[in-house]
Write an enzyme that holds these catalytic residues in place. Sequence first.
Site, PDB file in Angstrom:
ATOM      1  CB  VAL A   1      56.403  14.800 -55.886  1.00 53.31           C
ATOM      2  CG1 VAL A   1      56.412  14.027 -57.220  1.00 53.31           C
ATOM      3  CG2 VAL A   1      57.798  15.374 -55.426  1.00 53.31           C
TER       4      VAL A   1
ATOM      5  CG  HIS B   1      54.575  11.212 -52.220  1.00 53.67           C
ATOM      6  ND1 HIS B   1      54.240  11.750 -53.289  1.00 53.67           N
ATOM      7  CD2 HIS B   1      55.062  11.973 -51.513  1.00 53.67           C
ATOM      8  CE1 HIS B   1      54.255  13.214 -53.028  1.00 53.67           C
ATOM      9  NE2 HIS B   1      54.891  13.246 -51.840  1.00 53.67           N
TER      10      HIS B   1
HETATM   11  P1  5GP Z   1      55.654  16.127 -50.749  1.00 53.15           P
HETATM   12  O1  5GP Z   1      56.220  17.477 -50.375  1.00 53.15           O
HETATM   13  O2  5GP Z   1      55.251  16.168 -52.071  1.00 53.15           O
HETATM   14  O3  5GP Z   1      54.606  15.489 -49.901  1.00 53.15           O
HETATM   15  O4  5GP Z   1      57.248  15.260 -50.762  1.00 53.15           O
HETATM   16  C1  5GP Z   1      57.824  14.988 -51.754  1.00 53.15           C
HETATM   17  C2  5GP Z   1      59.076  14.386 -51.382  1.00 53.15           C
HETATM   18  O5  5GP Z   1      59.852  13.826 -52.409  1.00 53.15           O
HETATM   19  C3  5GP Z   1      59.917  15.169 -50.437  1.00 53.15           C
HETATM   20  O6  5GP Z   1      60.139  14.701 -49.303  1.00 53.15           O
HETATM   21  C4  5GP Z   1      61.367  15.072 -51.207  1.00 53.15           C
HETATM   22  O7  5GP Z   1      62.563  15.131 -50.403  1.00 53.15           O
HETATM   23  C5  5GP Z   1      61.335  14.057 -52.097  1.00 53.15           C
HETATM   24  N1  5GP Z   1      61.884  13.969 -53.251  1.00 53.15           N
HETATM   25  C6  5GP Z   1      62.084  15.117 -54.283  1.00 53.15           C
HETATM   26  N2  5GP Z   1      62.575  14.800 -55.203  1.00 53.15           N
HETATM   27  C7  5GP Z   1      63.282  13.237 -54.908  1.00 53.15           C
HETATM   28  C8  5GP Z   1      63.986  12.480 -55.873  1.00 53.15           C
HETATM   29  O8  5GP Z   1      64.498  12.930 -56.745  1.00 53.15           O
HETATM   30  N3  5GP Z   1      64.440  11.546 -55.162  1.00 53.15           N
HETATM   31  C9  5GP Z   1      63.978  11.014 -54.034  1.00 53.15           C
HETATM   32  N4  5GP Z   1      64.357   9.761 -53.500  1.00 53.15           N
HETATM   33  N5  5GP Z   1      62.954  11.678 -53.292  1.00 53.15           N
HETATM   34  C10 5GP Z   1      62.659  13.187 -53.807  1.00 53.15           C
END
Ligand code: 5GP
Length: 116
Positions: free
Chosen positions: A97, A101
């Site tokens: 994303v 975060h």
């Molecule tokens: P990344 O891989 O970008 O570091 O982490 C993205 C995180 O966002 C993942 O752990 C995934 O589970 C979480 N995530 C993706 N879509 C959503 C959503 O719609 N709501 C929430 N609360 N978390 C999400």
Amino acid sequence: DDTNIFAKILRGEIPCQKVDECDHTLSFNDISPQAPTHILVIPKGSYIDMADFAANGSAEEQAAFLAAIGRVADQAGLAEGGYRIISNIGKNGHQEVPHLHMHILGGEPIGPMRAR
Ligand code: 5GP
């Protein structure tokens, strides 16, 4: 990019399980938890990743983000047992994303830094 899922959560277009909020940050449970506690802390400003935030975030936003991470971990009861914070950046970091975060993972031993 204001179409990513966290931008939509910030605009209230899709729901989240909020655990904390301040003027500059929102924190909510990860939808696919990788540990008993898995919380995401995000800035309200549209920064892509930690590199973007470090270069372009205001001192007030940066301080609020750091404070939120500590506050959320404490409120989740993770301080005594310890926890891990992770922020993935870009392709090699496996960032999915494109809105900064910080993952806070805890509630059990989180294991080695990388699976081998
Ligand atoms: P990344 O891989 O970008 O570091 O982490 C993205 C995180 O966002 C993942 O752990 C995934 O589970 C979480 N995530 C993706 N879509 C959503 C959503 O719609 N709501 C929430 N609360 N978390 C999400």
